[in-house]
Design a protein around this motif. Sequence first.
Motif, PDB file in Angstrom:
ATOM      1  N   UNK A 400     -25.644   1.446   9.648  1.00  0.00           N
ATOM      2  CA  UNK A 400     -24.456   0.722   9.201  1.00  0.00           C
ATOM      3  C   UNK A 400     -24.192   0.941   7.714  1.00  0.00           C
ATOM      4  N   UNK A 401     -22.917   0.803   7.319  1.00  0.00           N
ATOM      5  CA  UNK A 401     -22.591   0.688   5.898  1.00  0.00           C
ATOM      6  C   UNK A 401     -23.214  -0.594   5.341  1.00  0.00           C
ATOM      7  N   UNK A 402     -23.686  -0.602   4.102  1.00  0.00           N
ATOM      8  CA  UNK A 402     -24.217  -1.831   3.498  1.00  0.00           C
ATOM      9  C   UNK A 402     -23.086  -2.695   2.944  1.00  0.00           C
ATOM     10  N   UNK A 403     -22.336  -3.348   3.839  1.00  0.00           N
ATOM     11  CA  UNK A 403     -21.131  -4.060   3.414  1.00  0.00           C
ATOM     12  C   UNK A 403     -21.108  -5.524   3.847  1.00  0.00           C
ATOM     13  N   UNK A 404     -22.229  -6.070   4.163  1.00  0.00           N
ATOM     14  CA  UNK A 404     -22.398  -7.480   4.518  1.00  0.00           C
ATOM     15  C   UNK A 404     -21.696  -7.869   5.811  1.00  0.00           C
ATOM     16  N   UNK A 405     -20.436  -8.310   5.819  1.00  0.00           N
ATOM     17  CA  UNK A 405     -19.988  -9.072   6.995  1.00  0.00           C
ATOM     18  C   UNK A 405     -18.706  -8.581   7.656  1.00  0.00           C
ATOM     19  N   UNK A 406     -17.944  -7.731   7.062  1.00  0.00           N
ATOM     20  CA  UNK A 406     -16.690  -7.295   7.665  1.00  0.00           C
ATOM     21  C   UNK A 406     -16.602  -5.769   7.673  1.00  0.00           C
ATOM     22  N   UNK A 407     -15.958  -5.232   8.722  1.00  0.00           N
ATOM     23  CA  UNK A 407     -15.628  -3.827   8.840  1.00  0.00           C
ATOM     24  C   UNK A 407     -16.838  -2.925   9.113  1.00  0.00           C
ATOM     25  N   UNK A 408     -18.051  -3.469   9.173  1.00  0.00           N
ATOM     26  CA  UNK A 408     -19.199  -2.612   9.465  1.00  0.00           C
ATOM     27  C   UNK A 408     -19.089  -2.020  10.865  1.00  0.00           C
ATOM     28  N   UNK A 409     -18.661  -2.835  11.851  1.00  0.00           N
ATOM     29  CA  UNK A 409     -18.571  -2.339  13.220  1.00  0.00           C
ATOM     30  C   UNK A 409     -17.451  -1.320  13.401  1.00  0.00           C
ATOM     31  N   UNK A 410     -16.264  -1.628  12.879  1.00  0.00           N
ATOM     32  CA  UNK A 410     -15.141  -0.712  13.060  1.00  0.00           C
ATOM     33  C   UNK A 410     -15.358   0.587  12.295  1.00  0.00           C
ATOM     34  N   UNK A 411     -15.890   0.495  11.068  1.00  0.00           N
ATOM     35  CA  UNK A 411     -16.169   1.723  10.315  1.00  0.00           C
ATOM     36  C   UNK A 411     -17.167   2.603  11.061  1.00  0.00           C
ATOM     37  N   UNK A 412     -18.173   1.982  11.676  1.00  0.00           N
ATOM     38  CA  UNK A 412     -19.191   2.785  12.360  1.00  0.00           C
ATOM     39  C   UNK A 412     -18.588   3.569  13.526  1.00  0.00           C
ATOM     40  N   UNK A 652     -20.859  10.053  -0.753  1.00  0.00           N
ATOM     41  CA  UNK A 652     -22.018   9.146  -0.787  1.00  0.00           C
ATOM     42  C   UNK A 652     -22.398   8.613   0.581  1.00  0.00           C
ATOM     43  N   UNK A 653     -21.513   8.722   1.570  1.00  0.00           N
ATOM     44  CA  UNK A 653     -21.736   8.090   2.870  1.00  0.00           C
ATOM     45  C   UNK A 653     -23.059   8.484   3.528  1.00  0.00           C
ATOM     46  N   UNK A 654     -23.416   9.768   3.613  1.00  0.00           N
ATOM     47  CA  UNK A 654     -24.678  10.094   4.289  1.00  0.00           C
ATOM     48  C   UNK A 654     -25.891   9.446   3.629  1.00  0.00           C
ATOM     49  N   UNK A 655     -25.878   9.335   2.316  1.00  0.00           N
ATOM     50  CA  UNK A 655     -27.032   8.743   1.626  1.00  0.00           C
ATOM     51  C   UNK A 655     -27.079   7.235   1.806  1.00  0.00           C
ATOM     52  N   UNK A 656     -25.963   6.546   1.621  1.00  0.00           N
ATOM     53  CA  UNK A 656     -26.011   5.084   1.649  1.00  0.00           C
ATOM     54  C   UNK A 656     -26.194   4.532   3.060  1.00  0.00           C
ATOM     55  N   UNK A 657     -25.980   5.361   4.087  1.00  0.00           N
ATOM     56  CA  UNK A 657     -26.216   4.902   5.461  1.00  0.00           C
ATOM     57  C   UNK A 657     -27.494   5.488   6.053  1.00  0.00           C
TER      58      UNK A 657
END
Length: 673
Positions: A400-412, A652-657
Amino acid sequence: MSADNAQKTEQSADGNHEYLAKINTQPSTQTDLREVARVVFPADKDLDALPLYIDGPINREGPSSAGSDTANQHPDDIISRRSVRIRAGRRVSFGSYFNAFPASYWRRWTVADSVVLRVRTTGAGSLIVYRSNARGVSQRVEDRRVSGETTCEFELTLAPFGDGGWYWFDLISDEEGMVLDEASWLVPSQGRPVGRVTLGVTTFNRPDYCVNTIKTIANADGLDEVLDELIIVDQGNKLVQDEPDFAEAQKAMGGKLRMIRQGNMGGSGGFARNMYEVVEGRQGPDGVEKSDYVLILDDDILLESEGVLRAAAFADMCHTPSIVGGHMFDMYNKPLLNAYAEVVNSYRFLWGPIDGLGAVDFAERGLRSRPRLHRRWDADYNGWWMCLIPRVILEEIGLSLPVFIKWDDSEYSLRAKAAGYPTISLPGVAVWHVSWADKDDAVDWQAYFHERNRLIAALLHSPFSKGGRMLRESMTTETKHVVSMQYYPARSVLLAIQDVLDGPDRLHEMLPNRMPQIRGMKDKYSDGRVVKDLSQLPPVRRAKPPKRMEAPKSPTKAQLIPWALRTVLKQTLRPVREMAREYPEATVAHMDGHWSYLATLDSAIVSNADGTGASWYRRDPAQVRELMAESTKLHAELLSRWDELSEQYRAALPEITSPQAWARTFAENGPAQ
């Protein structure tokens, strides 16, 4: 009717019961069949949920009559989770959400080209098999007379279900009544192995819900065949393990429950931990590779455990690895489905249900009465209240993106789609969850995460120049907050934009800290403070009555921009009415608190979404000027830097996830004390 069916009907009419029994019990010619969906009934004989399991009469105009099959069903008619009694002379249809077979989804996404319906009954009556097409038109496929203890099998093709359609069956009992002993839908396995599943729950201070989920999973029939383990990531300080019934629930799991404690990093951090354990824990104690899937579940749910088996079986049979999502029903209004399929509008970059597929109430009209639900609807994403993700997808595109509570599911799901992996919201797979109607997270601390995470997702995935309409809508939303005297969410949104402008490097660092920082701002703003005892607030007073008694109508699209300009100028330049400094001008129910109405007031008591309290909104021209100036500046910077920021976030996406980045974050954020 086919020639074979005609012959069967004639021989039945002649009283040739010996022949009838023969054709009814003749086994399928298919070999190596896999059971992929069992006909089930509500746990605890819950009649409130029954419209999802037994369909009422066909009625396409409005709510079903009080004389529907489900309204007349007695709790004692539900014999077990798989068996139901059909009383004398009654007709019961299993063309329902949980018990009909979503043929078009199996036709489109899996290797199956046929399905076998197997039905075991006791007693005399008729069994009729139906199918529908994408327009919701029902067609009789086959009917058989049954008597005594009988097992019927029907081999059914999936060929005509390209755009939509379901299979189901009805039972009509004779005078002595009959019993459905069990029924199931099976497909040829084609050598596909049975995948193993890790169930992953993330929780924050909802220990009672979690213990109930553990019990549901422990007591579910058939889950042992696919379940590796249940992992509960506890991020709170009211621990699941301290609940009175926990020890009993843990014992019932037979060693398949694992508790993990860590700091509160929201759903993103909790579900990422579930994903991480599947990716990094591939070797079991016996050296055998572990789970093929992680199926993540929200903490405040009631689980229909049959959905776990269905999601896993469907995923096993998919052409390509696929995310398989479950639907969300309203926990306090059980037949109400929140959304049938959800998509991201790529131009607005806003998620939500497809038009006409939100708030579907099966108590009003059942599946057979809703032609729109017979078309196959392809989703862009599925909420993480229940969502199965193959391990191979995790390994390829990260966690998952490290984004706490919103948009993590849809972004994935958008990320998975770009890599060639679809998301399927599969009918018949679902949980019950607390309704969004009882929350208004757009005006509390979550406004920050709505804004920041939506912007990040747009920077990563928007196909349009400058994010399409995203920035325009962001500016509009901020202006609505300001003119509505909602200065707390307005300030939170501006902080979110600034954090996006600062780039992706601090997302992991901010994960455990931003939420408490945003919540800590509430006391600075009158609109952010919720008062539980309304007697503590001053009474409504107004020196002059309003010019009109009813609330003003919202401006049309053509009127919106000039209206907004006039309103902002009025709010920045016009002094606050003297009496409004000490007394609210109106009491506004939550459902009436539209921005176009609030913008006409200088102060108001506005109730919150769940009815537990209210806040005192007070207009402050100085804050209006400050917030609007900063909003204009930040949105202009976002516009000018959009392409540059998009490149930064995508790089940055591949590293932060990555599992490695998440491992460091887990190590740095120990459990709450």
